[in-house]
Design a protein around this motif. Sequence first.
Motif, PDB file in Angstrom:
ATOM      1  N   ILE A 125     -55.046 -39.949  55.263  1.00  0.00           N
ATOM      2  CA  ILE A 125     -55.444 -38.651  54.716  1.00  0.00           C
ATOM      3  C   ILE A 125     -54.676 -38.433  53.409  1.00  0.00           C
ATOM      4  O   ILE A 125     -53.454 -38.593  53.361  1.00  0.00           O
ATOM      5  CB  ILE A 125     -55.132 -37.514  55.710  1.00  0.00           C
ATOM      6  CG1 ILE A 125     -55.923 -37.729  57.010  1.00  0.00           C
ATOM      7  CG2 ILE A 125     -55.470 -36.153  55.097  1.00  0.00           C
ATOM      8  CD1 ILE A 125     -55.570 -36.748  58.104  1.00  0.00           C
ATOM      9  N   TRP A 126     -55.397 -38.057  52.355  1.00  0.00           N
ATOM     10  CA  TRP A 126     -54.809 -37.894  51.034  1.00  0.00           C
ATOM     11  C   TRP A 126     -54.669 -36.405  50.692  1.00  0.00           C
ATOM     12  O   TRP A 126     -55.661 -35.677  50.675  1.00  0.00           O
ATOM     13  CB  TRP A 126     -55.667 -38.579  49.978  1.00  0.00           C
ATOM     14  CG  TRP A 126     -55.991 -40.019  50.298  1.00  0.00           C
ATOM     15  CD1 TRP A 126     -57.005 -40.462  51.089  1.00  0.00           C
ATOM     16  CD2 TRP A 126     -55.301 -41.181  49.848  1.00  0.00           C
ATOM     17  NE1 TRP A 126     -56.998 -41.833  51.159  1.00  0.00           N
ATOM     18  CE2 TRP A 126     -55.964 -42.305  50.407  1.00  0.00           C
ATOM     19  CE3 TRP A 126     -54.194 -41.392  49.016  1.00  0.00           C
ATOM     20  CZ2 TRP A 126     -55.548 -43.605  50.159  1.00  0.00           C
ATOM     21  CZ3 TRP A 126     -53.781 -42.684  48.762  1.00  0.00           C
ATOM     22  CH2 TRP A 126     -54.450 -43.784  49.331  1.00  0.00           C
ATOM     23  N   LYS A 127     -53.453 -35.961  50.393  1.00  0.00           N
ATOM     24  CA  LYS A 127     -53.221 -34.565  50.011  1.00  0.00           C
ATOM     25  C   LYS A 127     -52.369 -34.510  48.740  1.00  0.00           C
ATOM     26  O   LYS A 127     -51.194 -34.151  48.759  1.00  0.00           O
ATOM     27  CB  LYS A 127     -52.542 -33.804  51.145  1.00  0.00           C
ATOM     28  CG  LYS A 127     -53.441 -33.579  52.361  1.00  0.00           C
ATOM     29  CD  LYS A 127     -52.812 -32.630  53.364  1.00  0.00           C
ATOM     30  CE  LYS A 127     -53.762 -32.339  54.514  1.00  0.00           C
ATOM     31  NZ  LYS A 127     -53.177 -31.374  55.490  1.00  0.00           N
ATOM     32  N   ALA A 128     -53.005 -34.847  47.632  1.00  0.00           N
ATOM     33  CA  ALA A 128     -52.291 -34.898  46.353  1.00  0.00           C
ATOM     34  C   ALA A 128     -51.815 -33.524  45.888  1.00  0.00           C
ATOM     35  O   ALA A 128     -50.827 -33.421  45.154  1.00  0.00           O
ATOM     36  CB  ALA A 128     -53.188 -35.523  45.289  1.00  0.00           C
ATOM     37  N   ASP A 129     -52.512 -32.478  46.306  1.00  0.00           N
ATOM     38  CA  ASP A 129     -52.159 -31.128  45.860  1.00  0.00           C
ATOM     39  C   ASP A 129     -51.009 -30.518  46.655  1.00  0.00           C
ATOM     40  O   ASP A 129     -50.504 -29.451  46.313  1.00  0.00           O
ATOM     41  CB  ASP A 129     -53.376 -30.203  45.952  1.00  0.00           C
ATOM     42  CG  ASP A 129     -54.488 -30.611  44.995  1.00  0.00           C
ATOM     43  OD1 ASP A 129     -54.161 -31.209  43.954  1.00  0.00           O
ATOM     44  OD2 ASP A 129     -55.660 -30.330  45.295  1.00  0.00           O
ATOM     45  N   THR A 130     -50.592 -31.178  47.707  1.00  0.00           N
ATOM     46  CA  THR A 130     -49.495 -30.662  48.530  1.00  0.00           C
ATOM     47  C   THR A 130     -48.224 -31.451  48.242  1.00  0.00           C
ATOM     48  O   THR A 130     -48.139 -32.640  48.541  1.00  0.00           O
ATOM     49  CB  THR A 130     -49.825 -30.775  50.032  1.00  0.00           C
ATOM     50  OG1 THR A 130     -51.047 -30.071  50.302  1.00  0.00           O
ATOM     51  CG2 THR A 130     -48.698 -30.198  50.865  1.00  0.00           C
ATOM     52  N   VAL A 131     -47.253 -30.777  47.645  1.00  0.00           N
ATOM     53  CA  VAL A 131     -45.978 -31.415  47.318  1.00  0.00           C
ATOM     54  C   VAL A 131     -44.906 -30.846  48.245  1.00  0.00           C
ATOM     55  O   VAL A 131     -44.642 -29.637  48.228  1.00  0.00           O
ATOM     56  CB  VAL A 131     -45.576 -31.177  45.848  1.00  0.00           C
ATOM     57  CG1 VAL A 131     -44.238 -31.842  45.545  1.00  0.00           C
ATOM     58  CG2 VAL A 131     -46.665 -31.721  44.916  1.00  0.00           C
ATOM     59  N   LEU A 132     -44.307 -31.695  49.057  1.00  0.00           N
ATOM     60  CA  LEU A 132     -43.288 -31.250  49.998  1.00  0.00           C
ATOM     61  C   LEU A 132     -41.959 -30.990  49.276  1.00  0.00           C
ATOM     62  O   LEU A 132     -41.685 -31.563  48.219  1.00  0.00           O
ATOM     63  CB  LEU A 132     -43.095 -32.294  51.099  1.00  0.00           C
ATOM     64  CG  LEU A 132     -44.360 -32.638  51.890  1.00  0.00           C
ATOM     65  CD1 LEU A 132     -44.037 -33.647  52.979  1.00  0.00           C
ATOM     66  CD2 LEU A 132     -44.988 -31.390  52.508  1.00  0.00           C
ATOM     67  N   GLU A 133     -41.153 -30.135  49.857  1.00  0.00           N
ATOM     68  CA  GLU A 133     -39.935 -29.670  49.190  1.00  0.00           C
ATOM     69  C   GLU A 133     -38.928 -30.791  48.967  1.00  0.00           C
ATOM     70  O   GLU A 133     -38.288 -30.854  47.924  1.00  0.00           O
ATOM     71  CB  GLU A 133     -39.288 -28.559  50.028  1.00  0.00           C
ATOM     72  CG  GLU A 133     -38.051 -27.955  49.375  1.00  0.00           C
ATOM     73  CD  GLU A 133     -37.462 -26.837  50.210  1.00  0.00           C
ATOM     74  OE1 GLU A 133     -36.351 -26.383  49.875  1.00  0.00           O
ATOM     75  OE2 GLU A 133     -38.096 -26.433  51.209  1.00  0.00           O
TER      76      GLU A 133
END
Length: 400
Positions: free
Chosen positions: A73-81
């Motif tokens: 699953i690709w979530k490029a818009d979600t940047v983890l802290e």
Amino acid sequence: MESLKELYRIGRGPSSSHTMGPAKAASQFASRHPEAESFRVTLYGSLAATGKGHMTDIAIIDELQKVAPVEIIWKADTVLERHTNGMLYESLVGGEVTDKWLVFSVGGGKIVDEHEINKPEKVYSLSTIHDILEWCRNEGCAFWEYVEMCEGPEIWDYLQEVWQTMCQSIENGLNHEGVLPGGLGVRRKAATYFVKAKGYTHSLNSRGNVYAYALAVSEENASGGIIVTAPTCGSSGVLPAVLYHLYKAHQFRDVRIIRALATAGLFGNVVKRNASISGAEVGCQGEVGVACAMAAAASCQLFGGTPNQIEYAAELALEHHLGLTCDPVCGLVQVPCIERNAIAAARALDANIYATFSDGIHGVSFDDVVEAMKQTGHDIPSLYKETAMGGLAKLKNKRK
């Protein structure tokens, strides 16, 4: 600081953070869950944005599918802290999640989970070049002797293996031709540059060989060949090119090359500890910029530079890469990465010459530049940190 074994990692390209790190995490997760009926892996931030170009999915699937099928699953818009290169591994049985593991690929092939990220194994008691320089002055020793004191004599066997791998990657690259994988149509140039260099004498021959050696390693990396992170896959051509050139042109013995590798690693380790070597975190200044500094320090030592001159050479090389962006076209470690390695190798030699002409006294220290690089990296927009959304990557995408 950690051992140089954590900095110099031998493995397959094209990216230490996007290929080697995820593959290592996948292998560990697969070994923990031989009972899994399937796996689900969610990629976040930069890892998702350029993962396909870096073959992240292939690296993960190759490891996990030995046990069970894999869904990416690709979530490029979600940047983890914690870090922009985040991965969530999940094992499933009967459609239900049995375990979760959040892990980050922080550069150089190193992975840390959310609990380990601030707990590196401490091998070196000193973590700034200022303090290490003070130790060198007080003890009358060289940088490489500090490495030996902290790591023990067994480090030399490992660095010998590192040096042999670097040599092999250059020789492999010089003998391979054709188009690199990925769809950009980038042709290998190392063999051509090497042949053309033979037609020149003195300085042009020397510079042509350096270009050829750097291209050889970078092209091997881009094709998934075996390389050494120095400090990363994307910057793996700089240090080998400089050392191999000096080894061939000036006939330095292996033992001196390996000591230079130790000194180079010490400078790379300081950056890794106090800033970052991850292009996704601080841009290419943390990859090619640091590689250039490492190569400058190594070459200055080989030519008899004092500890102050070696520090100056490294400082010059890194200072003049400040602000360098990471904007790989299509997320591939090819444009501008391959040419950038060749140019940086040449700049490392120039930094050495400049520092050698000096008395080693200068106004800005290496530690100052590392601090500035860290802040600069944080200030650079994410468009220019391995997301392939800005700079050259954006311009090339527009023209398609």
